[in-house]
Design an enzyme around this catalytic site. Structure first.
Site, PDB file in Angstrom:
ATOM      1  N   SER A  95       0.816  -1.220   0.000  1.00 31.12           N
ATOM      2  CA  SER A  95       0.000   0.000   0.000  1.00 31.12           C
ATOM      3  C   SER A  95       0.849   1.269   0.000  1.00 31.12           C
ATOM      4  O   SER A  95       1.589   1.512  -0.935  1.00 31.12           O
ATOM      5  CB  SER A  95      -0.963  -0.043   1.187  1.00 31.12           C
ATOM      6  OG  SER A  95      -1.851   1.026   1.131  1.00 31.12           O
ATOM      7  N   ASP A 238      -2.173   6.808  -3.267  1.00 28.01           N
ATOM      8  CA  ASP A 238      -1.117   6.098  -2.556  1.00 28.01           C
ATOM      9  C   ASP A 238      -0.553   5.008  -3.478  1.00 28.01           C
ATOM     10  O   ASP A 238      -0.969   4.889  -4.637  1.00 28.01           O
ATOM     11  CB  ASP A 238      -1.630   5.540  -1.217  1.00 28.01           C
ATOM     12  CG  ASP A 238      -2.564   4.354  -1.411  1.00 28.01           C
ATOM     13  OD1 ASP A 238      -3.292   4.342  -2.420  1.00 28.01           O
ATOM     14  OD2 ASP A 238      -2.560   3.449  -0.556  1.00 28.01           O
ATOM     15  N   ASP A 240      -0.831   1.779  -3.892  1.00 25.69           N
ATOM     16  CA  ASP A 240      -1.652   0.735  -4.520  1.00 25.69           C
ATOM     17  C   ASP A 240      -3.018   1.245  -4.964  1.00 25.69           C
ATOM     18  O   ASP A 240      -3.891   0.453  -5.344  1.00 25.69           O
ATOM     19  CB  ASP A 240      -1.784  -0.503  -3.623  1.00 25.69           C
ATOM     20  CG  ASP A 240      -2.637  -0.261  -2.392  1.00 25.69           C
ATOM     21  OD1 ASP A 240      -2.726   0.900  -1.948  1.00 25.69           O
ATOM     22  OD2 ASP A 240      -3.219  -1.230  -1.870  1.00 25.69           O
ATOM     23  N   ASP A 242      -5.742   2.693  -3.635  1.00 28.06           N
ATOM     24  CA  ASP A 242      -7.068   2.647  -3.009  1.00 28.06           C
ATOM     25  C   ASP A 242      -7.462   3.984  -2.388  1.00 28.06           C
ATOM     26  O   ASP A 242      -8.627   4.233  -2.139  1.00 28.06           O
ATOM     27  CB  ASP A 242      -7.217   1.485  -2.006  1.00 28.06           C
ATOM     28  CG  ASP A 242      -6.166   1.484  -0.915  1.00 28.06           C
ATOM     29  OD1 ASP A 242      -5.225   2.300  -0.978  1.00 28.06           O
ATOM     30  OD2 ASP A 242      -6.278   0.646  -0.004  1.00 28.06           O
TER      31      ASP A 242
END
Ligand code: MG
Length: 449
Positions: A95, A238, A240, A242
């Site tokens: 993430s 961010d 990844d 999401d």
């Protein structure tokens, strides 16, 4: 038994703790848990992700799982694919953590992250090492390679008022953190007719442009460009993909509480019945929006999976978090930064107003958010003290820490960190001085223990 999973998945330092062997054992546990069913596998562009991705695929095949490889993608894109095809999912990503980290997020067939109860079963299998193994003759041959990024982009375009957005030719900046969004969000914005300036938009697992966590201090390039350039809106994601952060004209950072309220306000006016779901730490502006449109306002403990689960159980119309995470239940059962950006443009285009004007129409609530470190040995005493101080309030919520809601709807929330010796103290009020006073009062209580 050690605790492996955090708020969503597992994260460790790559190739030091999070080795191919550890990942292999984890995925064997998952493959055993799902009894050799089919799994969609994706990864972010971190330096260690390709190595760990292959470990995931090998482990799944050893369990007899068929593998659909979607390659480098965003976490919500993988969650969307799981839901489309009704398959389990495994995403190699850490993430927003710094580049030396990596991790694994596991999804159920709806695309929602595994429940903590399901994770506990996977964890038990991990420590028992009693893995499902198929005979040599039953090992699946070959994986299916099925890239979905473009399908996902088209699915987002079909969900918003694309013609209206295209007619505005918005000037937009997107900062992709050199993460997974690089392959998705700039293309999505182009499809929506925007004139796009992209920052840090080549996938690079070293994250050379900025730290992948979209905090104000990490987004100074974006805010500077927004301040001095002629742009309608700035977005940042961010690593990844999401989460979505919004910077408005003038280079002003829009807080998560306000970006989610902006979307909630529009969805509440447009959509049929169903609650708005968020965590105990998010603004009560959402409560006002929900009640104004005759719907319930539901809160959960902190964690986007819990919000997604409550949305599934209550037929909610929208879910969100105070950090700007948004969940659109008719699309992905988890936070999705790309569709959130498309929705912001939809709201601007259909209203014909600037972001500044739309935000000014929302009632003003003031949030104060502080973190305080404590001596590790005192943590339990402090929890007991906060419990006793807040016990007599009639509207006390103990889903996650201690939250007291007062008669004027101002509130205070004290949450111990699950992993560190620190407390988070959040307050909100229509009156900034009152919000500050509430936080000071509770910081004083914590420091006096
Ligand atoms: Mg993320």
């Amino acid at each position: 038994m050690g605790k492996l999973f955090g708020t969503f998945g597992i994260r460790r330092i790559a190739n030091e703790v999070f080795t191919p062997e550890m990942v292999n054992r984890l995925i064997l546990s998952f493959g055993t848990f799902i009894e050799g069913d089919t799994v969609v596998v994706g990864r972010d562009p971190r330096k260690s992700s390709e190595m760990l991705y292959h470990s995931v695929i090998a482990g799944l095949m050893s369990c007899g799982c068929k593998v659909i490889e979607i390659g480098i993608t965003a976490t919500p894109t993988l969650q969307w694919a799981c839901r489309q095809w009704s398959h389990w999912g495994a995403m190699v990503t850490a993430s927003h953590n710094p580049p030396e980290w990596n991790g694994l997020k596991l999804m159920e067939k709806s695309g929602k992250g595994l429940d903590p109860e399901q994770e506990a079963v996977v964890e038990e299998l991990y420590f028992k090492e009693n893995f499902r193994r198929v005979a040599w003759s039953s090992i699946p041959q070959g994986t299916v390679k099925r890239p979905v990024n473009q399908d996902y982009i088209e699915a987002i375009v079909s969900k918003v008022n694309a013609e209206e957005i295209r007619s505005r030719s918005y000037r937009v900046i997107i900062d992709c953190a050199n993460g997974s969004p690089s392959l998705i969000t700039p293309l999505l914005l182009s499809e929506l007719g925007c004139r796009v300036v992209s920052l840090n938009a080549h996938p690079d697992g070293r994250f050379p442009g900025r730290n992948p966590e979209p905090t104000p201090q990490n987004l100074t390039d974006l805010t500077t460009l927004m301040k001095h350039g002629d742009f309608d809106v700035g977005f940042a994601q961010d690593g990844d993909g999401d989460r979505l952060i919004i910077v408005r004209d003038g280079g002003i950072f829009v807080s998560g509480d306000y970006s989610v309220s902006l979307v909630a306000d529009t969805l509440a006016k447009r959509m049929g019945p169903g609650p708005i779901v968020t965590t105990v730490a998010t603004t009560h502006l959402l409560k006002e929006i929900a009640h104004k449109t005759g719907r319930r306002f539901i809160t959960t403990a902190v964690g986007d999976r819990l919000v997604a689960k409550a949305l599934q159980e209550t037929d909610g119309i929208f879910g969100c978090e105070e950090n700007g995470g948004m969940i659109f239940p008719d699309f992905v059962w988890g936070r999705d930064g790309a569709i959130a950006a498309a929705w912001i443009l939809d709201i601007m285009a259909t209203s014909g107003k600037s972001l500044k004007e739309i935000l000014a129409e929302l009632p003003s609530y003031h949030q104060v958010k502080k973190k305080v470190s404590v001596e590790p040995g005192k943590k339990e005493d402090i929890i007991r003290k906060i419990d006793s101080v807040t016990a007599s309030y009639p509207d006390r919520i103990t889903l996650d820490g201690f939250k007291v809601v007062f008669d004027d709807d101002s509130w205070i929330l004290v949450r111990p960190s699950g992993t560190e010796p620190l407390f988070r103290v959040f307050s909100e009020s229509r009156d900034l001085a009152h919000a500050e006073k509430l936080v000071e009062e509770y910081l004083h209580i914590i420091n006096s223990v």
